[in-house]
Write a protein that holds these residues in place. Sequence first.
Motif, short mmCIF file in Angstrom:
data_model
loop_
_atom_site.label_atom_id
_atom_site.label_comp_id
_atom_site.label_asym_id
_atom_site.label_seq_id
_atom_site.Cartn_x
_atom_site.Cartn_y
_atom_site.Cartn_z
N ALA A 148 17.28 -36.65 -54.72
CA ALA A 148 17.35 -35.50 -53.82
C ALA A 148 17.77 -34.26 -54.59
CB ALA A 148 18.33 -35.76 -52.68
N GLY A 149 18.77 -34.43 -55.47
CA GLY A 149 19.22 -33.30 -56.28
C GLY A 149 18.12 -32.81 -57.21
N LYS A 150 17.31 -33.74 -57.71
CA LYS A 150 16.22 -33.37 -58.61
C LYS A 150 15.19 -32.49 -57.89
CE LYS A 150 14.30 -33.98 -62.72
NZ LYS A 150 14.95 -33.40 -63.90
N MET A 151 15.06 -32.71 -56.58
CA MET A 151 14.04 -31.96 -55.84
C MET A 151 14.40 -30.50 -55.62
SD MET A 151 11.70 -34.19 -53.64
CE MET A 151 12.49 -34.27 -52.05
N PHE A 152 15.57 -30.08 -56.06
CA PHE A 152 15.95 -28.66 -55.98
C PHE A 152 14.97 -27.78 -56.75
CE2 PHE A 152 20.31 -27.32 -54.50
CZ PHE A 152 20.50 -28.39 -53.67
N GLY A 153 14.19 -28.40 -57.62
CA GLY A 153 13.29 -27.61 -58.46
C GLY A 153 12.04 -27.14 -57.76
N VAL A 154 11.76 -27.64 -56.55
CA VAL A 154 10.50 -27.28 -55.90
C VAL A 154 10.78 -26.76 -54.49
CG1 VAL A 154 10.15 -29.69 -55.14
CG2 VAL A 154 8.21 -28.13 -55.24
N THR A 155 9.94 -25.85 -54.04
CA THR A 155 10.12 -25.29 -52.70
C THR A 155 10.14 -26.42 -51.66
OG1 THR A 155 9.08 -23.99 -50.96
CG2 THR A 155 7.63 -24.77 -52.71
N GLY A 156 11.14 -26.40 -50.79
CA GLY A 156 11.29 -27.44 -49.78
C GLY A 156 12.23 -28.54 -50.20
N GLY A 157 12.50 -28.65 -51.48
CA GLY A 157 13.33 -29.75 -51.99
C GLY A 157 14.77 -29.68 -51.51
N VAL A 158 15.33 -28.48 -51.49
CA VAL A 158 16.71 -28.32 -51.05
C VAL A 158 16.82 -28.72 -49.58
CG1 VAL A 158 18.59 -26.68 -50.69
CG2 VAL A 158 17.14 -26.48 -52.71
N MET A 159 15.82 -28.30 -48.81
CA MET A 159 15.82 -28.61 -47.38
C MET A 159 15.77 -30.11 -47.15
SD MET A 159 15.94 -27.54 -44.34
CE MET A 159 15.68 -25.77 -44.34
N GLU A 160 14.86 -30.80 -47.84
CA GLU A 160 14.76 -32.24 -47.66
C GLU A 160 16.07 -32.93 -48.03
OE1 GLU A 160 11.41 -34.84 -48.43
OE2 GLU A 160 10.30 -33.09 -49.15
N ALA A 161 16.63 -32.51 -49.16
CA ALA A 161 17.88 -33.13 -49.61
C ALA A 161 18.99 -32.87 -48.60
CB ALA A 161 18.25 -32.57 -50.98
N ALA A 162 19.06 -31.65 -48.08
CA ALA A 162 20.13 -31.29 -47.15
C ALA A 162 19.99 -32.06 -45.84
CB ALA A 162 20.12 -29.79 -46.90
N LEU A 163 18.75 -32.20 -45.37
CA LEU A 163 18.56 -32.90 -44.09
C LEU A 163 18.92 -34.38 -44.21
CD1 LEU A 163 15.29 -31.21 -42.78
CD2 LEU A 163 17.63 -30.90 -41.93
N ARG A 164 18.62 -34.98 -45.37
CA ARG A 164 19.00 -36.38 -45.56
C ARG A 164 20.51 -36.54 -45.40
NH1 ARG A 164 15.31 -37.78 -50.94
NH2 ARG A 164 13.32 -37.30 -49.94
N THR A 165 21.24 -35.65 -46.03
CA THR A 165 22.70 -35.78 -45.99
C THR A 165 23.27 -35.32 -44.65
OG1 THR A 165 22.92 -35.66 -48.38
CG2 THR A 165 24.84 -35.03 -47.10
N ALA A 166 22.67 -34.28 -44.06
CA ALA A 166 23.14 -33.82 -42.75
C ALA A 166 22.97 -34.94 -41.72
CB ALA A 166 22.38 -32.58 -42.31
N HIS A 167 21.86 -35.64 -41.80
CA HIS A 167 21.62 -36.75 -40.88
C HIS A 167 22.72 -37.80 -41.02
CE1 HIS A 167 19.72 -40.33 -39.10
NE2 HIS A 167 18.98 -39.47 -38.42
N GLU A 221 20.98 -43.37 -42.04
CA GLU A 221 20.05 -42.60 -42.87
C GLU A 221 18.85 -42.15 -42.06
OE1 GLU A 221 21.40 -41.84 -45.40
OE2 GLU A 221 22.78 -43.47 -45.90
N LEU A 222 18.26 -41.03 -42.48
CA LEU A 222 17.00 -40.57 -41.88
C LEU A 222 15.99 -41.70 -41.96
CD1 LEU A 222 15.91 -37.03 -43.19
CD2 LEU A 222 15.98 -37.76 -40.82
N PRO A 223 15.29 -42.00 -40.87
CA PRO A 223 14.33 -43.10 -40.92
C PRO A 223 13.20 -42.85 -41.92
CG PRO A 223 14.40 -42.04 -38.73
CD PRO A 223 15.43 -41.38 -39.55
N ALA A 224 12.65 -41.66 -41.93
CA ALA A 224 11.60 -41.35 -42.91
C ALA A 224 12.13 -40.27 -43.83
CB ALA A 224 10.34 -40.87 -42.20
N LEU A 225 12.28 -40.61 -45.12
CA LEU A 225 12.90 -39.65 -46.04
C LEU A 225 11.96 -38.51 -46.40
CD1 LEU A 225 15.01 -41.77 -48.53
CD2 LEU A 225 15.69 -40.64 -46.42
#
Lengths: 574, 162
Positions: free
Chosen positions: A413-432, A439-443
């Motif tokens: 998730a941290g690695k995905m900070f490099g691409v647009t949308g990556g921070v959002m995906e990582a944040a939603l996983r942890t917010a969930h 855990e989010l059912p579909a990552l």
Amino acid sequence: MMIEMEVNNRKVSAEPGETVLTALERAGIKVPTLCHLATLSPTGACRMCVVEVEGQRNLVPACAFPAAEGLKITTHSPRAVRARKTIIELLLANHPDDCLYCMRSGECDLQDLAREHGVRDRRFCGGRNVHRLDVSSPAILRDPDKCILCGKCVRVCEEIQGVGAIDFLGRGSQAIVGTAFNQGLNISSCINCGQCVTVCPTGALREQSHLKEVSAALHDSDMMVVVQHAPSISVTIAEEFGARPGHDASGTLNAALRRLGFDRVFDSAFAADLTIMEEASELVQRIQTGGRLPMMTSCSPGWVKFVEQQYPDFRENLSTCKSPQQMLGAVIKTYFADKAGVPPEKIFSVAVMPCAAKKFEAQRPEMGRDGLADVDAVLTTRELVRMIRNLGMDLRALDPEPADDVLGERSSAGKMFGVTGGVMEAALRTAHHLLTGTELPALRLKPLRGLRGVKHARVTINGLELGVAVVSGLGNAIKLLEELRAGRDDLHFIEVMTCPGGCIAGGGQPFKTDIAAVRARMRALYTIDRDEPVRMSHHNEALQRLYREFLGAPLGERSHALLHTHYVQREVVR
Amino acid sequence: MIANDDVGAVLDGYAQPRREHLIPILQEVQDRQGYLSQEAMIRIGERLHLPASKVYGVATFYNQFRFQPKGRVHCTVCRGTACHVKGSLALLETIKRMLKIDAGQTTRDGAFSLEVVACMGACGLAPLVTLNEEFHAAVSVDSIQRIIRKQLKASEADARAK
């Protein structure tokens, strides 16, 4: 319906509405350009792409000429080639002859074209314009002497980033590209994103180099020199050593950094995980306590400066989290210094970033404590490549090594900070996880993937429907801010990356990056996320240890002091 | 603060100022203030939603705009074709040397400013130089030196009187 044209006696097809240049490029026929930007409308400024069209009296610029049925085109007739060569010779007549000393030597479009066209003598001599070198900005150096007035920087700044810090000033032979009132870049509205540097065909725009400082520290036996590399570096740097775009070189990158003499090699993605822990907690807190929404990410320093100067009414919306670079910088000079038994003033902390604005961020006065900056020097991907080459190393010849533990472990998730949308995906996983304990059912959140400039999704967590938006390229962010000002209220969380596509297309990345390379880098990050076992920031064990041993809980007192920041209203010439 | 009111008054003359009004607005502001100040250009840019760099870029493209206040004596030199043929370049160089300024500039003490104009429509009187709307026709290097020297003396006397 495809259009058929005849180019150099061969059939070439084009789509209706396409320009001749686009069709030629697809057919693999190279016509040189200096002012062409694929994503923007043509200006026809440089005339390098002129071709001969049967029935047209004059040469026509391929970039601005619409493809049409039955066109008969010759791309390299003696007349066209002579015209191009003359243009290069005229440009060189007003260009400093310091290629040997120029930072862009070997990567310069003007130099390449002069070589390809066999320019061997100085045909035109005349008065040469002399301008001041603008060294005022902490991130970008402006050298108008080397400018060929192609206008790409002006268009990127205005049309893609919506900033407009620079424009053409004056007229005719006296024209230059400059800021309002021809003042220093530092007091202009420049956000330091560096997109102008990546499109500049010559050395007229370049980054403020920190190589000297880093090299001096590496040779100072008194200093412990540590380095962190951003998530997007490992998927771009190998291109400079001949690998195909998208090759992930994390391991060899670590090895190269050790050979350069860095005492410790850390992964900024560890700090990205840390950012996610803090930022997701902040989001949950804002939602639960009625805080200011939508919350906006604050990892991209160009965007942060832009809000401070142009939309100060949205400062409260910015997450108070520092960027991963600055979080890791703060942790290095406190937690790590303590663990390693080295006083923080004996640590020289370097960050390798895909970005010019990170140089600005590192020198913000609030980014440190007790008179010590958290990050002492920032190198772009390009600068690191220069450093590696300087030692005669080839990344491909090295065996992969892991980053140093303590601050080297990361989730995908941290690695995905490099691409647009990556921070959002990582944040939603942890917010969930924070909101439900599960855990989010579909990552993989498909609507948030890809290189589109604006992406939306609605995510339901515990019966609460969250509206999220992801934008990259500040021009897109401006549109969203205007919608919010006009009363749009369906959003809870917005991720903004300053550069179109995110850090993988950042202003510090290798020159001549095209959209295909950006896409390959993006896929590389998605592949890492698909294949690795630890895919959530809150599962990063080293991070959990950091919280146990040092920080306490997210948003705790220590986090607040080290990992969070505040924003100022910034007066600039807008 | 009077200066700011000028810009406001000009902008108020436009119900919905848009980018195509930029040049007329710049002209009107210069008519009122004698030059374009940075503050004026920033304010105009804000109202038209244009970056200051663009406003400045457009303004510097045209010779008609000046970026320093006019001097107490404003001197214009015609560089139209007829005046050129009659030697106006030498006049311009002479004035520049005597006032120690370039065209478009104002002396530090605010006494003189110099401007180049394309044609005043009085080609029969070429070469033409004006000092505060006072026309000097068919001037030579010698006569312009006398005229400027007289002005310089007068401004020095003024400065002493103060």
